[in-house]
Design a protein around this motif. Structure first.
Motif, mmCIF file in Angstrom:
data_model
loop_
_atom_site.group_PDB
_atom_site.id
_atom_site.type_symbol
_atom_site.label_atom_id
_atom_site.label_comp_id
_atom_site.label_asym_id
_atom_site.label_seq_id
_atom_site.Cartn_x
_atom_site.Cartn_y
_atom_site.Cartn_z
ATOM 1 N N SER A 1 0.918 -1.199 0.285
ATOM 2 C CA SER A 1 -0.133 0.029 -0.048
ATOM 3 C C SER A 1 0.643 1.120 0.111
ATOM 4 C CB SER A 1 -0.867 -0.239 1.211
ATOM 5 O OG SER A 1 -1.751 -1.098 1.123
ATOM 6 N N TYR A 2 0.746 2.350 -0.896
ATOM 7 C CA TYR A 2 1.330 3.287 -0.845
ATOM 8 C C TYR A 2 0.243 4.584 -0.946
ATOM 9 C CZ TYR A 2 4.960 0.364 -2.689
ATOM 10 O OH TYR A 2 5.980 -0.458 -2.935
ATOM 11 N N LYS A 3 0.583 5.691 -0.226
ATOM 12 C CA LYS A 3 -0.265 6.846 -0.332
ATOM 13 C C LYS A 3 0.377 8.042 -1.059
ATOM 14 C CE LYS A 3 -1.671 6.020 4.668
ATOM 15 N NZ LYS A 3 -1.785 6.644 6.070
ATOM 16 N N PHE A 4 -0.569 8.451 -1.815
ATOM 17 C CA PHE A 4 -0.203 9.660 -2.647
ATOM 18 C C PHE A 4 -1.063 10.793 -2.297
ATOM 19 C CE2 PHE A 4 0.563 5.574 -4.927
ATOM 20 C CZ PHE A 4 2.018 6.124 -5.457
ATOM 21 N N PRO A 5 -0.688 11.902 -2.567
ATOM 22 C CA PRO A 5 -1.513 13.217 -2.033
ATOM 23 C C PRO A 5 -2.678 13.306 -3.245
ATOM 24 C CG PRO A 5 0.510 13.626 -3.557
ATOM 25 C CD PRO A 5 0.823 12.075 -3.136
ATOM 26 N N PRO A 6 -3.816 13.898 -2.720
ATOM 27 C CA PRO A 6 -4.977 13.805 -3.499
ATOM 28 C C PRO A 6 -4.833 14.689 -4.591
ATOM 29 C CG PRO A 6 -5.098 15.135 -1.505
ATOM 30 C CD PRO A 6 -3.868 14.239 -1.355
ATOM 31 N N LEU A 7 -5.637 14.438 -5.772
ATOM 32 C CA LEU A 7 -5.438 15.207 -6.997
ATOM 33 C C LEU A 7 -6.285 16.524 -7.190
ATOM 34 C CD1 LEU A 7 -5.382 12.117 -9.523
ATOM 35 C CD2 LEU A 7 -3.359 13.307 -8.527
ATOM 36 N N ASP A 8 -7.395 16.550 -6.033
ATOM 37 C CA ASP A 8 -8.542 17.651 -6.230
ATOM 38 C C ASP A 8 -8.091 18.744 -5.186
ATOM 39 O OD1 ASP A 8 -9.134 15.906 -4.105
ATOM 40 O OD2 ASP A 8 -11.118 15.795 -4.473
ATOM 41 N N ARG A 9 -7.165 18.401 -4.257
ATOM 42 C CA ARG A 9 -6.771 19.630 -3.177
ATOM 43 C C ARG A 9 -5.453 19.367 -2.618
ATOM 44 N NH1 ARG A 9 -9.412 15.117 -1.337
ATOM 45 N NH2 ARG A 9 -8.669 14.141 0.756
ATOM 46 N N VAL A 10 -4.927 20.416 -1.964
ATOM 47 C CA VAL A 10 -3.612 20.399 -1.733
ATOM 48 C C VAL A 10 -3.697 20.574 -0.049
ATOM 49 C CG1 VAL A 10 -1.414 21.633 -1.420
ATOM 50 C CG2 VAL A 10 -2.589 21.534 -3.579
ATOM 51 N N VAL A 11 -2.969 19.887 0.696
ATOM 52 C CA VAL A 11 -3.131 19.845 2.004
ATOM 53 C C VAL A 11 -1.709 20.213 2.702
ATOM 54 C CG1 VAL A 11 -3.285 18.263 4.328
ATOM 55 C CG2 VAL A 11 -4.702 17.840 2.200
ATOM 56 N N THR A 12 -1.635 21.320 3.241
ATOM 57 C CA THR A 12 -0.324 21.790 3.754
ATOM 58 C C THR A 12 0.103 20.995 5.019
ATOM 59 O OG1 THR A 12 -1.623 23.455 5.143
ATOM 60 C CG2 THR A 12 -0.906 24.125 2.915
ATOM 61 N N ILE A 13 1.284 21.465 5.590
ATOM 62 C CA ILE A 13 1.846 20.659 6.541
ATOM 63 C C ILE A 13 0.843 20.891 8.042
ATOM 64 C CG2 ILE A 13 3.906 20.741 8.253
ATOM 65 C CD1 ILE A 13 5.639 21.465 5.788
ATOM 66 N N SER A 14 0.312 22.318 8.112
ATOM 67 C CA SER A 14 -0.413 22.452 9.050
ATOM 68 C C SER A 14 -1.882 21.982 9.049
ATOM 69 C CB SER A 14 -0.584 23.915 9.503
ATOM 70 O OG SER A 14 -1.277 24.397 8.128
ATOM 71 N N GLY A 15 -2.029 21.057 7.908
ATOM 72 C CA GLY A 15 -3.312 20.474 7.876
ATOM 73 C C GLY A 15 -4.449 21.403 7.004
ATOM 74 N N LYS A 16 -3.986 22.481 6.665
ATOM 75 C CA LYS A 16 -4.921 23.235 5.994
ATOM 76 C C LYS A 16 -5.325 22.806 4.644
ATOM 77 C CE LYS A 16 -5.693 28.194 4.260
ATOM 78 N NZ LYS A 16 -4.994 29.711 4.283
ATOM 79 N N VAL A 17 -6.360 22.840 4.093
ATOM 80 C CA VAL A 17 -6.805 22.390 2.812
ATOM 81 C C VAL A 17 -7.126 23.334 1.770
ATOM 82 C CG1 VAL A 17 -8.514 20.977 1.500
ATOM 83 C CG2 VAL A 17 -8.152 20.415 3.679
#
Length: 743
Positions: free
Chosen positions: A461-477
């Motif tokens: 299993s590998y985790k990739f960042p979502p394609l429809d949003r950007v999540v910052t280090i602080s968790g902001k979408v």
């Protein structure tokens, strides 16, 4: 395993076959042999040698007067009885030529072909086929009893009769040759010989068609047959069961309620790979053979045929050697015996040794079985979990109880919209695999389809960042970002995809919209192109290979009409995506380029006191100074001078090195030199340095025996710059490999 097939090809080589008709640039015989050669070589490519070439015979009948006045069968020339290999095929090609006579009888040739098949196949289970290719311009046997006997014998022995005619009329195909109607005998525009010949052809066509209809065979025109040669011939195989045994649900040894159904497992689909290299070569001293012979009908009805030509091929002998690294051995490797090797398995980049005793401990003792271990809903299964091609599981063919029980399982899975998970051990002591069983219910049969799925340990299993949003280090979408498509870009892409839809761009036979690229009309270009090239080369050893068939390249490009319709949508998409043309690659990264100048026009390096004329490279700061020199020089002589200076530094560093203490820094300097000269497209400069360095190392001119540096140099892959690395290099890949030899 494919069924055995015996095919006899009858080719008309009468004098009329040497003419050019209907605007063709080749004779009727060459046109006919295009079909014959392709069919012979196609069979040889699809089936094995023993199932195809040994069971095919090609002979030709020449039109000549009957030599046996008391026999209804005239004499025919057998060009090659049961040819075995491509060498005999090439010999056969040279012997097929137009004769000088118009006499002959195709009906007699069919009788001889029947006798040949009967003698060869006997009562064994074979596919029997006779193919006759003729222009129908010779006289035929008028005895109706002969035709009826042929029909009876072909039907009794389950033979297939195929008659292909040059310029034969075919209403379904849409071809009709003029001046062939018997009513046109008095046409003033046609000569008497031409009209009589065409009338004879029309009469023979009707005779052939009647014979084929009575035998339930195939009758057609050669034009259609040649056009259809481009359609790949699919390989059909006889299914071989991979498992025969019980399909169990529960442990029958402990529970009376357990279910056991006798089933059989067969492959449903298989991967067909392109032809591999041949395992046979031509003998250096081929045995002379004469394949030209004559077949004569004996009094007992049999045919007297000579022995087949001697095989002039020999097997390719394989030799395998094992080597291990040894710095003292010539070439850095030493040959070892297989008995001195130990078995090992690859674990990452490491070979892990395991002896036979330890391997027996890890070996799982299993018994052949197919056991259902669970169920999963259709919605919970992901298609990417399938690992192999599919197989079919059916009940034992003669077991009505098993058929009814398996049908109940199939319908239960279908009604509950579920798959079954099963554990399969095809044979005792084999490793188990996990299968997914899916129900398949058709009008005339029911079965289970299975594919192999992975064990839990095989899934990563590998985790990739979502394609429809950007999540910052602080968790902001973040919904709007330069790496995310905008709403306008998404809408433009959606419109372009809809406009390029192929699902209804084609037309069926009635003109209604249909799928543009149906699965039945798509073929593997790589697979069938290789087959086409091999077949052509077998018959034409020196002529260039023709272009691929149109059906193989038909879907390599999108339809032009569809591209034109979607052009405006594509332009909008390019505008929304801000697509820009990439500038062409600049040849020579720094030499002869336009230097970027500041807007002020000032010489920044001059203001900072930089000395462009500095050409001396010191050992204390060799890499930066080398890069500075090659960046500022404007001539090839300056580049050579810089490389020569760095080479002197490298040689001095190797000479003065205490052991291998300076090897790492030296290899870094060599790597920088190689990289810079590749970008400057000056491979000869580096190659000259590398060759000179090798000579001095082998001659022990750099501080004695420095073979340890040579192995580090080789391990770093800093060899010659070959043509694969840089097109302008004069060093081939073979020369680059030979450079590493210590000879």
């Amino acid at each position: 395993m494919a069924d055995k097939e015996a095919t006899v090809y009858i080719v008309d080589v009468g004098a009329s076959m040497g003419e050019h008709r209907n605007g063709r640039d080749q004779s009727d015989l060459d046109f006919a042999m295009t079909y014959v050669w392709d069919k012979i070589t196609s069979t040889a490519c699809i089936f094995t040698i023993h199932d195809a070439l040994n069971e095919m015979s090609t002979f030709s009948f020449t039109r000549r007067k009957a030599l046996q006045t008391n026999s209804k069968v005239k004499k025919a020339s057998i060009t090659s009885p049961y040819f075995k290999n491509s060498a005999e095929l090439k010999q056969l090609r040279r012997k097929v030529e137009v004769s000088k006579t118009f006499n002959g009888d195709a009906i007699s040739a069919i009788i001889i072909a029947i006798q040949m098949i009967i003698k060869h196949c006997k009562k064994l289970k074979w596919k029997r086929k006779i193919v006759l290719v003729t222009d129908g311009r010779g006289a035929l046997e008028d005895d109706p009893d002969s035709v009826s006997e042929i029909t009876k014998k072909i039907t009794e022995d389950a033979m297939e009769l195929v008659i292909i005619g040059v310029d034969f009329d075919d209403a379904e195909y849409g071809f009709k040759e003029e001046d062939k109607d018997p009513q046109k005998v008095n046409d003033v525009n046609s000569g008497p010989d031409l009209v009589a010949n065409n009338v004879l052809q029309a009469k023979n066509e009707q005779t052939f068609k009647t014979l084929v209809d009575q035998c339930d065979g195939v009758f057609g025109t050669l034009q259609q047959a040649v056009e259809e040669l481009g359609i790949p011939r699919l390989k059909t195989t006889r299914p071989v069961p991979s498992y025969k045994g019980p399909l169990s649900l529960g442990d029958a040894n402990e529970y009376d309620s357990a279910v056991c159904i006798d089933v059989e497992r067969y492959p449903r689909t298989a991967i067909r790979k392109p032809l591999a290299a041949s395992q046979y070569v031509q003998r250096l001293d081929p045995i002379d053979s004469n394949t030209q012979s004559t077949a004569t009908v004996l009094p007992d009805g049999d045919i007297d045929m000579p022995d087949a030509a001697a095989n002039d091929l020999t097997n390719v002998k394989n030799s395998r050697t094992y080597q291990v690294l040894d710095e003292e051995a010539p070439g850095g490797k030493r040959d070892v015996s297989r008995d001195d090797l130990a078995k090992g398995y690859e674990y990452g980049r490491t070979a892990v040794h395991i002896n036979e005793t330890d391997e027996n401990v890890t070996k799982l003792e299993t018994q052949a079985a197919l056991e259902i271990i669970g169920f999963v809903p259709w919605a919970n299964y992901e298609r990417y979990m399938s690992m192999t091609v599919s197989n079919t599981i059916i009940a034992q063919k003669t077991n009505s109880k098993a058929i009814m029980a398996l049908s109940s399982v199939i319908h239960a899975l279908f009604e509950l919209e579920s798959y079954a998970i099963a554990r399969l051990v095809p044979k005792s002591d084999k490793s188990p695999v996990i299968l997914l069983l899916a129900p398949s219910i058709e009008v005339d049969y029911e079965c289970l389809l299975d594919v192999q799925i992975p064990f839990a340990e095989d899934v990563r299993s590998y985790k990739f960042p979502p394609l429809d949003r950007v999540v910052t280090i602080s968790g902001k979408v973040i919904k709007e970002h330069r790496n995310l498509p905008s709403d306008s870009l998404t809408s433009a892409m959606s419109d372009y995809v809809d406009r390029m839809d192929l699902s209804a761009f084609g037309n069926d036979d009635e003109g209604n919209p249909s799928e543009y690229m149906p699965m039945t009309d798509t073929f593997s270009p790589v697979l069938h192109r290789i087959d086409q090239a091999v077949r052509w080369r077998a018959v034409n050893p020196t002529e260039p290979i023709p272009p691929p068939y149109e059906i193989l390249t038909r879907y390599s490009q999108p339809p032009k009409d569809l591209v034109a319709q979607s052009k405006r949508k594509l332009e909008k998409l390019m505008a929304a995506a801000n697509v820009k043309k990439v500038p062409p690659k600049v040849q020579g990264r720094r030499r002869n380029r336009n230097e970027v100048k500041p807007l002020s026009g000032l010489d920044v390096e001059a203001l900072l006191g930089s000395d462009k004329r500095k050409t001396k490279i010191s050992a204390q700061n060799a890499i930066p100074e080398f890069r500075q020199v090659v960046n500022t020089t404007d001539s090839i002589d300056g580049i050579r001078e810089a490389a020569q200076q760095l080479g002197t530094v490298i040689e001095a560093r190797i000479t003065d090195s205490f052991g291998d203490i300076a090897y790492a820094r030296t290899l870094e300097e060599i790597g920088v030199m190689r990289e810079e000269l590749i970008e400057l497209e000056e491979p000869d400069v580096y190659n000259s340095f590398a060759k000179a360095l090798k000579e001095k190392l082998l001659a022990e001119k750099l501080g004695g025996n420095r073979k340890d540096f040579w192995w580090e140099f080789r391990k770093s892959k800093l060899g010659l710059i070959d043509q694969r690395t840089l097109e302008t290099s004069t060093v081939t890949e073979d020369d680059a490999r030979a450079f590493w030899s210590l000879k």
